[in-house]
Scaffold this motif. Structure first.
Motif, short mmCIF file in Angstrom:
data_model
loop_
_atom_site.label_atom_id
_atom_site.label_comp_id
_atom_site.label_asym_id
_atom_site.label_seq_id
_atom_site.Cartn_x
_atom_site.Cartn_y
_atom_site.Cartn_z
N VAL A 17 88.70 53.20 52.81
CA VAL A 17 87.45 53.84 52.50
C VAL A 17 87.27 53.76 51.01
O VAL A 17 85.85 53.21 50.63
N GLY A 18 88.01 54.01 50.33
CA GLY A 18 87.88 53.74 48.75
C GLY A 18 87.39 52.34 48.40
O GLY A 18 86.39 52.18 47.69
N VAL A 19 88.14 51.59 48.86
CA VAL A 19 87.78 50.17 48.50
C VAL A 19 86.42 49.57 49.15
O VAL A 19 85.65 48.91 48.25
N LEU A 20 86.10 50.09 50.20
CA LEU A 20 84.81 49.39 50.73
C LEU A 20 83.79 50.33 50.15
O LEU A 20 82.57 49.83 50.51
N TYR A 21 84.19 51.49 49.58
CA TYR A 21 83.22 52.31 49.05
C TYR A 21 81.78 52.66 49.85
O TYR A 21 81.98 53.18 50.79
N ASN A 22 80.46 52.40 49.62
CA ASN A 22 79.47 52.40 50.20
C ASN A 22 79.31 51.86 51.68
O ASN A 22 78.46 52.14 52.34
N GLU A 23 80.24 50.85 51.89
CA GLU A 23 80.27 50.07 53.13
C GLU A 23 81.35 50.48 53.99
O GLU A 23 81.61 49.44 54.92
N GLU A 60 84.12 62.52 54.33
CA GLU A 60 82.83 63.25 54.82
C GLU A 60 82.11 61.79 55.40
O GLU A 60 82.44 60.86 55.10
N SER A 61 81.15 62.24 56.22
CA SER A 61 80.63 61.14 56.80
C SER A 61 79.16 61.29 56.91
O SER A 61 78.58 62.48 56.72
N ARG A 62 78.32 60.27 57.20
CA ARG A 62 76.88 60.32 57.20
C ARG A 62 76.53 59.40 58.30
O ARG A 62 77.26 58.09 58.37
N GLU A 63 75.43 59.39 58.70
CA GLU A 63 74.89 58.29 59.77
C GLU A 63 73.84 57.48 59.03
O GLU A 63 73.14 57.89 57.97
N GLY A 64 74.17 55.93 59.27
CA GLY A 64 73.19 55.02 58.73
C GLY A 64 71.78 54.84 59.69
O GLY A 64 71.80 55.85 60.46
N GLU A 65 71.28 54.03 59.22
CA GLU A 65 70.03 53.63 60.23
C GLU A 65 70.30 53.31 61.22
O GLU A 65 71.17 52.29 61.37
N ALA A 66 69.50 53.46 62.39
CA ALA A 66 69.79 52.67 63.59
C ALA A 66 69.50 51.05 63.73
O ALA A 66 68.82 51.06 62.88
N GLY A 72 70.50 50.24 68.88
CA GLY A 72 69.94 51.41 68.47
C GLY A 72 70.99 52.40 67.90
O GLY A 72 70.35 53.52 67.59
N LYS A 73 71.92 52.36 67.92
CA LYS A 73 73.21 53.17 67.52
C LYS A 73 73.53 52.88 65.96
O LYS A 73 73.85 51.97 65.60
N PRO A 74 73.21 54.07 65.46
CA PRO A 74 73.49 53.96 63.82
C PRO A 74 75.13 53.83 63.45
O PRO A 74 75.82 54.33 64.27
N LYS A 75 75.45 53.26 62.26
CA LYS A 75 76.77 53.28 61.61
C LYS A 75 77.02 54.46 61.18
O LYS A 75 76.03 55.31 60.62
N ARG A 76 78.38 54.93 61.31
CA ARG A 76 78.86 56.03 60.46
C ARG A 76 79.48 55.64 59.33
O ARG A 76 80.50 54.95 59.49
N PHE A 77 78.96 56.15 58.17
CA PHE A 77 79.56 55.83 56.89
C PHE A 77 80.60 56.88 56.43
O PHE A 77 80.18 58.14 56.47
#
Length: 112
Positions: A17-23, A60-66, A72-77
């Motif tokens: 998760v750290g390596v991928l950072y925002n992705e 912690e996580s957040r939903e991306g855009e659909a 239509g399912k958003p990614k969870r980052f």
């Protein structure tokens, strides 16, 4: 001293998760672990680990855009929290201390 116990797989997931950072989302994390650690990762095992570490406060996580490609399912980052960073630092420090404590002779290989 506070302890932040991490299993081996949890540590690999947090580092990834750290390596991928925002992705850092499920498929990207899975692919990166499989590439870097050269081990197969099931989606179920990864999702369980991500949920468990989020519950522990390491992530912690957040939903991306659909996305139409995802039906239509958003990614969870995912991102590492301060608590997760402390867990990684503690794990690294323990490993370094153990490596440095091994007598040089213990790592010599003798062939008969």
């Amino acid at each position: 001293m506070n302890t932040y116990p991490l299993g081996e797989f949890e540590e690999i997931v947090l580092l990834t998760v750290g390596v991928l950072y925002n992705e850092a989302y499920g498929v990207a994390i899975k692919d990166a672990i499989e590439e870097k650690a050269q081990r197969k990762v099931s989606v179920g095992a990864l999702q369980s680990a991500l949920k468990r570490m989020e519950k522990k406060g390491y992530l912690e996580s957040r939903e991306g855009e659909a996305n139409a490609q995802r039906g239509g399912k958003p990614k969870r980052f995912y991102t590492i929290t301060a608590f997760g960073k402390r867990a990684l630092q503690q794990s690294r420090d323990i490993r370094i201390e153990l490596w440095e404590s091994i007598p040089k002779l213990a790592l010599e290989f003798k062939f008969s």
